[in-house]
Write a protein that holds these residues in place. Sequence first.
Motif, PDB file in Angstrom:
ATOM      1  N   MET A   1       0.785  -1.183   0.080  1.00 57.19           N
ATOM      2  CA  MET A   1       0.017  -0.188   0.048  1.00 57.19           C
ATOM      3  C   MET A   1       0.703   1.161   0.072  1.00 57.19           C
ATOM      4  O   MET A   1       1.962   1.191   0.827  1.00 57.19           O
ATOM      5  CB  MET A   1      -1.066  -0.012   1.131  1.00 57.19           C
ATOM      6  N   PRO A   2       0.665   2.198  -0.845  1.00 56.55           N
ATOM      7  CA  PRO A   2       1.345   3.356  -1.025  1.00 56.55           C
ATOM      8  C   PRO A   2       1.561   4.379   0.512  1.00 56.55           C
ATOM      9  O   PRO A   2       0.485   4.336   1.026  1.00 56.55           O
ATOM     10  CB  PRO A   2       0.785   4.263  -1.898  1.00 56.55           C
ATOM     11  N   THR A   3       2.709   4.377   0.726  1.00 56.76           N
ATOM     12  CA  THR A   3       2.983   5.405   2.099  1.00 56.76           C
ATOM     13  C   THR A   3       3.858   6.208   1.556  1.00 56.76           C
ATOM     14  O   THR A   3       4.980   6.237   1.157  1.00 56.76           O
ATOM     15  CB  THR A   3       3.611   4.404   3.264  1.00 56.76           C
ATOM     16  N   PHE A   4       3.608   7.377   2.170  1.00 57.89           N
ATOM     17  CA  PHE A   4       4.619   8.631   1.979  1.00 57.89           C
ATOM     18  C   PHE A   4       4.934   9.154   3.359  1.00 57.89           C
ATOM     19  O   PHE A   4       4.005   9.502   4.276  1.00 57.89           O
ATOM     20  CB  PHE A   4       4.085   9.748   1.232  1.00 57.89           C
ATOM     21  N   ILE A   5       6.099   9.346   3.741  1.00 57.06           N
ATOM     22  CA  ILE A   5       6.583   9.739   5.024  1.00 57.06           C
ATOM     23  C   ILE A   5       7.519  10.975   4.921  1.00 57.06           C
ATOM     24  O   ILE A   5       8.506  11.070   4.342  1.00 57.06           O
ATOM     25  CB  ILE A   5       7.267   8.744   5.728  1.00 57.06           C
ATOM     26  N   ASN A   6       7.261  12.074   5.885  1.00 59.09           N
ATOM     27  CA  ASN A   6       8.159  13.245   6.050  1.00 59.09           C
ATOM     28  C   ASN A   6       8.414  13.097   7.335  1.00 59.09           C
ATOM     29  O   ASN A   6       7.852  12.154   8.191  1.00 59.09           O
ATOM     30  CB  ASN A   6       7.716  14.497   5.314  1.00 59.09           C
ATOM     31  N   GLN A   7       9.190  13.831   8.056  1.00 56.66           N
ATOM     32  CA  GLN A   7       9.610  13.930   9.292  1.00 56.66           C
ATOM     33  C   GLN A   7       8.236  13.876  10.311  1.00 56.66           C
ATOM     34  O   GLN A   7       8.693  13.481  11.710  1.00 56.66           O
ATOM     35  CB  GLN A   7      10.682  14.944   9.776  1.00 56.66           C
ATOM     36  N   ASN A   8       7.257  14.688  10.121  1.00 55.22           N
ATOM     37  CA  ASN A   8       6.451  14.953  11.097  1.00 55.22           C
ATOM     38  C   ASN A   8       4.973  14.072  10.726  1.00 55.22           C
ATOM     39  O   ASN A   8       4.122  14.055  11.593  1.00 55.22           O
ATOM     40  CB  ASN A   8       5.673  16.315  11.161  1.00 55.22           C
ATOM     41  N   LYS A   9       4.892  13.670   9.359  1.00 52.34           N
ATOM     42  CA  LYS A   9       3.796  13.050   8.991  1.00 52.34           C
ATOM     43  C   LYS A   9       3.685  11.899   7.934  1.00 52.34           C
ATOM     44  O   LYS A   9       4.353  11.862   7.394  1.00 52.34           O
ATOM     45  CB  LYS A   9       2.730  14.243   8.355  1.00 52.34           C
ATOM     46  N   THR A  10       2.853  10.835   8.040  1.00 50.87           N
ATOM     47  CA  THR A  10       2.684   9.770   7.271  1.00 50.87           C
ATOM     48  C   THR A  10       1.460   9.729   6.688  1.00 50.87           C
ATOM     49  O   THR A  10       0.548   9.777   7.124  1.00 50.87           O
ATOM     50  CB  THR A  10       3.235   8.412   7.950  1.00 50.87           C
ATOM     51  N   ASP A  11       1.494   9.750   5.337  1.00 46.99           N
ATOM     52  CA  ASP A  11       0.178   9.351   4.677  1.00 46.99           C
ATOM     53  C   ASP A  11       0.147   8.258   4.176  1.00 46.99           C
ATOM     54  O   ASP A  11       1.005   7.561   3.321  1.00 46.99           O
ATOM     55  CB  ASP A  11       0.447  10.684   3.379  1.00 46.99           C
ATOM     56  N   LEU A  12      -1.006   7.529   4.347  1.00 48.01           N
ATOM     57  CA  LEU A  12      -1.095   6.273   4.221  1.00 48.01           C
ATOM     58  C   LEU A  12      -2.433   5.914   3.239  1.00 48.01           C
ATOM     59  O   LEU A  12      -3.411   6.478   3.674  1.00 48.01           O
ATOM     60  CB  LEU A  12      -1.212   5.352   5.565  1.00 48.01           C
ATOM     61  N   TYR A  13      -2.223   5.274   2.028  1.00 46.53           N
ATOM     62  CA  TYR A  13      -3.343   5.197   0.982  1.00 46.53           C
ATOM     63  C   TYR A  13      -3.775   3.939   1.035  1.00 46.53           C
ATOM     64  O   TYR A  13      -3.268   2.931   0.830  1.00 46.53           O
ATOM     65  CB  TYR A  13      -2.660   5.801  -0.221  1.00 46.53           C
ATOM     66  N   LEU A  14      -5.434   3.808   1.443  1.00 48.02           N
ATOM     67  CA  LEU A  14      -5.807   2.511   1.266  1.00 48.02           C
ATOM     68  C   LEU A  14      -6.717   2.675   0.053  1.00 48.02           C
ATOM     69  O   LEU A  14      -7.790   3.390   0.345  1.00 48.02           O
ATOM     70  CB  LEU A  14      -6.601   2.319   2.633  1.00 48.02           C
ATOM     71  N   THR A  15      -6.620   2.099  -0.883  1.00 47.45           N
ATOM     72  CA  THR A  15      -7.423   2.131  -2.255  1.00 47.45           C
ATOM     73  C   THR A  15      -7.510   0.440  -2.315  1.00 47.45           C
ATOM     74  O   THR A  15      -6.449  -0.205  -2.547  1.00 47.45           O
ATOM     75  CB  THR A  15      -6.448   2.907  -3.224  1.00 47.45           C
ATOM     76  N   GLY A  16      -8.719  -0.019  -2.713  1.00 48.86           N
ATOM     77  CA  GLY A  16      -8.891  -1.236  -2.975  1.00 48.86           C
ATOM     78  C   GLY A  16      -9.947  -2.004  -2.113  1.00 48.86           C
ATOM     79  O   GLY A  16     -10.502  -1.258  -1.030  1.00 48.86           O
ATOM     80  N   ASP A  17     -10.060  -3.213  -2.321  1.00 49.12           N
ATOM     81  CA  ASP A  17     -10.918  -4.048  -1.436  1.00 49.12           C
ATOM     82  C   ASP A  17     -10.138  -4.494  -0.115  1.00 49.12           C
ATOM     83  O   ASP A  17      -9.098  -5.093  -0.209  1.00 49.12           O
ATOM     84  CB  ASP A  17     -11.229  -5.196  -2.164  1.00 49.12           C
ATOM     85  N   ILE A  18     -10.994  -4.451   0.880  1.00 48.55           N
ATOM     86  CA  ILE A  18     -10.411  -4.578   2.051  1.00 48.55           C
ATOM     87  C   ILE A  18     -10.731  -6.368   2.352  1.00 48.55           C
ATOM     88  O   ILE A  18     -11.246  -6.975   2.058  1.00 48.55           O
ATOM     89  CB  ILE A  18     -11.216  -4.283   3.345  1.00 48.55           C
ATOM     90  N   GLY A  19      -9.271  -6.744   2.778  1.00 49.48           N
ATOM     91  CA  GLY A  19      -9.368  -8.266   2.852  1.00 49.48           C
ATOM     92  C   GLY A  19      -8.664  -8.850   1.440  1.00 49.48           C
ATOM     93  O   GLY A  19      -8.231  -9.934   1.394  1.00 49.48           O
ATOM     94  N   PHE A  20      -8.545  -8.215   0.418  1.00 48.37           N
ATOM     95  CA  PHE A  20      -8.238  -8.662  -0.909  1.00 48.37           C
ATOM     96  C   PHE A  20      -6.892  -7.811  -1.242  1.00 48.37           C
ATOM     97  O   PHE A  20      -5.898  -8.527  -1.252  1.00 48.37           O
ATOM     98  CB  PHE A  20      -9.223  -8.620  -2.041  1.00 48.37           C
ATOM     99  N   GLU A  21      -7.230  -6.691  -1.773  1.00 46.67           N
ATOM    100  CA  GLU A  21      -6.070  -5.795  -2.006  1.00 46.67           C
ATOM    101  C   GLU A  21      -5.577  -5.197  -0.986  1.00 46.67           C
ATOM    102  O   GLU A  21      -4.385  -4.688  -1.029  1.00 46.67           O
ATOM    103  CB  GLU A  21      -6.683  -4.791  -3.144  1.00 46.67           C
ATOM    104  N   ILE A  22      -6.297  -5.050   0.239  1.00 46.14           N
ATOM    105  CA  ILE A  22      -5.679  -4.338   1.494  1.00 46.14           C
ATOM    106  C   ILE A  22      -5.853  -5.343   2.570  1.00 46.14           C
ATOM    107  O   ILE A  22      -6.847  -5.727   3.002  1.00 46.14           O
ATOM    108  CB  ILE A  22      -6.328  -3.104   1.797  1.00 46.14           C
ATOM    109  N   SER A  23      -4.843  -6.405   3.016  1.00 55.28           N
ATOM    110  CA  SER A  23      -4.974  -7.248   3.905  1.00 55.28           C
ATOM    111  C   SER A  23      -4.691  -6.700   5.313  1.00 55.28           C
ATOM    112  O   SER A  23      -3.752  -5.824   5.299  1.00 55.28           O
ATOM    113  CB  SER A  23      -3.958  -8.604   3.611  1.00 55.28           C
ATOM    114  N   ALA A  24      -5.418  -7.052   6.121  1.00 47.69           N
ATOM    115  CA  ALA A  24      -4.937  -6.780   7.697  1.00 47.69           C
ATOM    116  C   ALA A  24      -3.421  -7.060   8.120  1.00 47.69           C
ATOM    117  O   ALA A  24      -2.832  -6.229   8.804  1.00 47.69           O
ATOM    118  CB  ALA A  24      -6.103  -7.167   8.623  1.00 47.69           C
TER     119      ALA A  24
END
Length: 85
Positions: free
Chosen positions: A1-24
């Motif tokens: 899953m795409p993740t973008f990190i700078n020193q103060n904040k992390t942006d985490l992108y959840l795109t797609g079906d939970i349990g299939f494209e995005i697994s726990a």
Amino acid sequence: MPTFINQNKTDLYLTGDIGFEISAKNFIADLRNIDTPQLVVHIDSLGGNVFDGISIYNALRDYTGKKTAIIEGICASAASYILMS
């Protein structure tokens, strides 16, 4: 899953079906590697497996930093659990 990190904040992108494209299992592993004080979760999902959604919800609930969720498109069904964390 795409993740973008700078020193103060992390942006985490959840795109797609939970349990299939995005697994726990993968989400929780990625979340454990985040050590910034702020997490922004961008959600675009029609939902999916409710058990994976609840596991992701629990992992986010336990994250100690500031959390913000942004709906980028749709947030339905199991994805709505993630939004509520």
